[in-house]
Design an enzyme around this catalytic site. Structure first.
Site, PDB file in Angstrom:
ATOM      1  N   HIS A 122       0.851  -1.188   0.000  1.00 58.15           N
ATOM      2  CA  HIS A 122       0.000   0.000   0.000  1.00 58.15           C
ATOM      3  C   HIS A 122       0.889   1.240   0.000  1.00 58.15           C
ATOM      4  O   HIS A 122       1.765   1.389   0.848  1.00 58.15           O
ATOM      5  CB  HIS A 122      -0.918   0.013   1.226  1.00 58.15           C
ATOM      6  N   LYS A 165      -0.176  11.507   1.784  1.00 57.87           N
ATOM      7  CA  LYS A 165       0.420  10.878   0.598  1.00 57.87           C
ATOM      8  C   LYS A 165      -0.271  11.332  -0.688  1.00 57.87           C
ATOM      9  O   LYS A 165       0.374  11.697  -1.664  1.00 57.87           O
ATOM     10  CB  LYS A 165       0.346   9.346   0.710  1.00 57.87           C
ATOM     11  N   ASP A 183      -2.278   3.877  -3.978  1.00 56.51           N
ATOM     12  CA  ASP A 183      -2.881   2.998  -2.976  1.00 56.51           C
ATOM     13  C   ASP A 183      -2.322   1.580  -3.020  1.00 56.51           C
ATOM     14  O   ASP A 183      -1.830   1.068  -2.022  1.00 56.51           O
ATOM     15  CB  ASP A 183      -4.401   2.972  -3.102  1.00 56.51           C
ATOM     16  N   ARG A 185      19.737  14.697   9.964  1.00 57.07           N
ATOM     17  CA  ARG A 185      20.135  16.094   9.792  1.00 57.07           C
ATOM     18  C   ARG A 185      21.239  16.261   8.750  1.00 57.07           C
ATOM     19  O   ARG A 185      21.348  17.312   8.122  1.00 57.07           O
ATOM     20  CB  ARG A 185      20.626  16.662  11.132  1.00 57.07           C
TER      21      ARG A 185
END
Length: 323
Positions: free
Chosen positions: A145, A166, A184, A250
């Protein structure tokens, strides 16, 4: 174990306009026989009645040598050899160079429910064609998915929990000229060369569910240029709601991966919160990956080298001043 019925194999061929240039000789005989791999066997030794290690379960290819030998046999030997050869549970026999086997071969094959076809192709071309035609049917596959998009030529799988954004990110990417492969439900297949190819689901196609609007058809809304049917998977991005106690990446010095079909794929986790433009972040991730893979340039490592050089330069300067 992956398998393909002979009828499905022939349907694949017809869907590609008779790609293998074949003609069936045995009617509906053998249509339900199952092919378990694309490995082929040339039954040269079996034609001499040597059946030890006979790989009868494979596709049997009769090339010019085997086919012409069959044609030179006298009638008595033909029947004897054909009866024994075709008593094995062979899924399909293919004669190349457009050579038609004897009628007795065809009749005995029908009796034993074995499909026999002839092809206009040379033997080597037929073998290559069989692999090209049906390879994906015998490869590892996986369904997940998520959303699958092409951004600057990079195939990106977008993962995340329901409601994280999304679909909104995908829609914005499409509006900026990038392309949708699947939404999906994404089906992935690992090719023999190691590449993982993602395709749309046959049921959902290029439809998208957008909460508050409903189901939309991207092909109709944005045109053919906004979609693709398949693409190599290059990067996985997982979106998640921002967590204040989470330590997010980071510097990017250490590459992370996500395992799909026993293959490690570059992976990023992007935190989502108000004010962050996820579309721009995904575009930047795609550009950065291309920079690494196509030009061998790693921004994080270059920054680290430059920083270390500056620290070393400052340290040396202090040592000189202390002398």
């Amino acid at each position: 174990m992956p398998k393909l019925k002979v009828s499905e194999f022939l349907e694949l061929n017809e869907n590609r306009n008779n790609y293998l240039k074949i003609r069936r000789l045995t009617g509906l005989a053998g249509m339900e026989n199952e092919i378990f791999s694309l490995d082929i066997n040339r039954p040269g030794m079996a034609l001499f009645k040597y059946f030890k290690d006979f790989a009868f379960e494979r596709i049997q290819i009769f090339g010019k040598g085997e086919a012409n030998y069959v044609l030179t046999l006298n009638e008595e030997n033909k029947i004897d050899i054909f009866e024994e050869l075709l008593s094995y549970k062979i899924p399909i026999c293919i004669f190349t160079y457009n050579i038609t086997p004897p009628e007795s071969f065809i009749e005995i094959a029908k009796k034993n429910n074995i499909c026999v076809i002839i092809s206009e192709l040379k033997t080597c071309d037929l073998i290559t064609g069989i692999e090209a035609l049906a390879e994906e049917k015998f490869l590892e596959s996986f369904t997940i998915h998520g959303g699958f998009v092409e951004v600057f030529g990079v195939g990106i799988l977008i993962l995340g929990k329901s409601g994280v954004g999304k679909s909104e990110a995908t829609l914005e990417l499409i509006s900026k000229g990038h392309r949708l492969i699947a939404d999906d439900i994404v089906a992935f297949t690992k090719l023999r060369d190691g590449r993982i190819i993602g395709t749309k689901n046959e049921y959902t196609g290029h439809f998208m569910e957008v909460r508050g609007i409903g189901v939309v058809n991207i092909e109709r809304l944005s045109g053919m240029s906004a979609i693709r049917n398949r693409k190599k998977l290059d990067l996985i991005i997982e979106l998640e709601h921002w967590k204040d106690d989470e330590q997010y990446e980071r510097t990017g010095l250490y590459d992370k991966t996500y395992s799909i079909l026993n293959t490690e794929v570059p992976y990023l986790k992007i935190p989502v919160r108000s004010g962050r433009n996820i579309c721009i972040l995904i575009e930047t991730a795609a550009k950065n990956l291309r920079l690494k893979e196509e030009m061998g340039y790693n921004s994080a490592k270059e920054f680290d080298k430059a920083l270390i050089a500056q620290i070393e330069k400052k340290r040396m300067s202090q040592q000189i001043n202390n002398i």
